[in-house]
Structures are given as structure tokens and as C-alpha cells.
Design an enzyme around this catalytic site. Sequence first.
Site, short mmCIF file in Angstrom:
data_model
loop_
_atom_site.label_atom_id
_atom_site.label_comp_id
_atom_site.label_asym_id
_atom_site.label_seq_id
_atom_site.Cartn_x
_atom_site.Cartn_y
_atom_site.Cartn_z
CE LYS A 180 -3.37 2.33 2.95
NZ LYS A 180 -4.27 2.19 4.10
CE LYS A 233 -5.93 1.70 0.02
NZ LYS A 233 -6.29 1.66 1.40
C1 PBG Z 1 -6.58 3.65 5.93
C2 PBG Z 1 -7.16 3.35 4.60
C3 PBG Z 1 -7.11 4.22 3.53
C4 PBG Z 1 -7.80 3.60 2.49
C5 PBG Z 1 -8.25 2.37 2.95
N1 PBG Z 1 -7.83 2.23 4.26
C6 PBG Z 1 -6.63 5.60 3.43
C7 PBG Z 1 -5.27 5.92 3.86
O1 PBG Z 1 -4.40 5.08 4.00
O2 PBG Z 1 -5.07 7.09 4.10
C8 PBG Z 1 -7.99 4.24 1.15
C9 PBG Z 1 -9.05 3.68 0.30
C10 PBG Z 1 -9.50 4.58 -0.77
O3 PBG Z 1 -8.94 5.66 -1.03
O4 PBG Z 1 -10.48 4.21 -1.41
N2 PBG Z 1 -6.59 2.65 6.81
#
Ligand code: PBG
Length: 310
Positions: A180, A233
Site C-alpha cells: 500500500k 493499492k
Molecule cells: C486507511 C485506509 C485508507 C484507504 C483504505 N484504508 C486511506 C489511507 O491510507 O489514508 C484508502 C481507500 C481509498 O482511497 O479508497 N486505513
Amino acid sequence: MRAMFAETRLTPDRFILPIFIHDHDDAAPIDGMPGQARLSVALAVDQAKAAAAVGVKGVLLFGVPARKDHDGSGAADPDGIVPRTVRAMRDALGDSVVLVADCCLCSYTDSGHCGITNERGVIDNARSVAQLAAVATTYATAGADLIAPSDMMDGRVAAIRQAMSAAGHGDTGILSYAAKSASAFYGPFRDAADCAPQQGDRRAYQLDPGNGREALRAILRDVEEGADAVIVKPAGTALDIIAEARATTNVPIAAYQVSGEFAALHAAAERGWLDLRAATLESLTAIHRAGADLIVTYAALDAARWLADG
Ligand code: PBG
């Protein structure tokens, strides 16, 4: 002839639909994510039914609590929003939908960070991991099929695996957000989940988007720690990482088409600059072609209907 020689075929059973649940009785539309809303538990159950009805096999649950505190303790409350939603969905739907519980602290901490911060505002990894293991165990006890840790703390997959096994939930799976990156495409989500960091950013724990080899290392490490499947992601900016993960590991791979990707498609379509249906299906097809077995997408219901229409 095109259908006969098609190499990549999307089917709704590969989609996972994210659902935001809040502690109110109504639906609150989310700015920047057309058609998406924070839902009450009852409306979230209806949404999961709608997913099952069009053949979407999974839902990914995000709780948006009314109260936050320093440690994000609300995330581990057995009567919190996510455990209540898991129980309600299981009652209403049995095993017809796979219930995936996102496991993170960012909506529950007053710092807005995914872990617990110390007095200097820096993440305390060990305390964060202990808390995340408690949260995962709470969700497993409520009956979630899969726990999806999205926090990116070091060592959380192993800790979650161990805590869940110790609590008698050795059969609960872990779908780990392994690769991620610290992305500019999470903007609308942070409004939806009310989880923007109050200070600083998430670069201390999320990956540098330019680091493909590090992403592969993170995936292999999570598999080693006991992840049953991994998430890459955002999806659209990491097709190479999806492909490499597919070539390097044999675990199922999911990719998350995130809020900013969804928002960009909708914004362009609203201006008449893109055809929403064609562009959405093309982006999902590319993610699947790159090697993702599963796709987390806010477009799951629309895409399932479009595919059924042929
Ligand atoms: C945070 C989390 C995020 C997303 C899913 N879980 C945002 C981040 O890391 O700031 C993003 C998902 C999306 O943008 O659709 N736990």
C-alpha cells in the site's frame, strides 16, 4: 470472434464492494464519491443484499465511529460499529456474502493516524500492533470471514495471526494490505472515513509509490507472516506491482481501485469527457489482466450490472 478470443473476462464474483457504516439512522452521501454514502447498520445490510443479488461475493466494512480517542480504543469494542454490522449481515445473509473487516485505527484515533502515536507524535509500532491484534480478534469473534489490516505497521500480520489463533479463531483468514503506497489518490476516502491525519502524513508507514522492489518485499514478508491473500493499492498506478506479485507468489492477489481513481472516472464522465461505463470496465479489466484475482472497487454494483447487460 472477439468474445471467442478474449483473454480477460471480468465477472462480478471477483469484486469486493467497500461499505462505510456510521452510527446514525440515515445515509450520508460522500463528497467526491458519487453514489456512495455512509450507511446505518440496517442500510449496510441492504447494500450487502444488493451486492449478493448481482453476484458480488464480498463486502469490505469500514466503521466511521462518532467518538475517537488517543489509542483508537473504540476499534476494539465488541459492540462497535463493525462487529454490530458483521453480526447483522451474517444474520440476514448467512454465508452468501464474504464479510471482510478492514482493520485499522485511523478512523478511531484522534490523531487520524493508522497507529498509536507517542508524546512526540511519532508512531509507537509495538503498541499499535498490540492494539491492531485486539481489533482483529474482536472482528473475528463477531464472525468476520477475513480480516484486512490496512494500517501498514511492521509485524502486524504475524501478531494478528497469533492473537486470533489464541482466541480460537484460527480459521479466520487474513487479506493483508501488503503493498500500500502513500498515495495522493486516497483523498475522498479520508473524508468518507473521517480519517485524515491531523498532523504530518502517512509516509512513515506507507510505501513510496516509486518503490516497486520494496513493494514486492512487503508482499513476501506478509505472506511469510501468515497472510492468506494480499492487496496491492492503489490498483491503477501499480499494475506492474500486481503483475510481479502474480509472478512471484502463489497466494491470491487483490487490488484496490481506490477512492481517487473512482472519483477521477466520475468527474471526467460528469463533464462528458469520458464514457463512465466503458472507462470503468476498461480500468477493471486492466487490473484483472495485470494479475489481480480480486478487485476491491466502489464500482462493484454498477460494473456487475453492466456486465450482466452485456
Ligand atoms: C486507511 C485506509 C485508507 C484507504 C483504505 N484504508 C486511506 C489511507 O491510507 O489514508 C484508502 C481507500 C481509498 O482511497 O479508497 N486505513
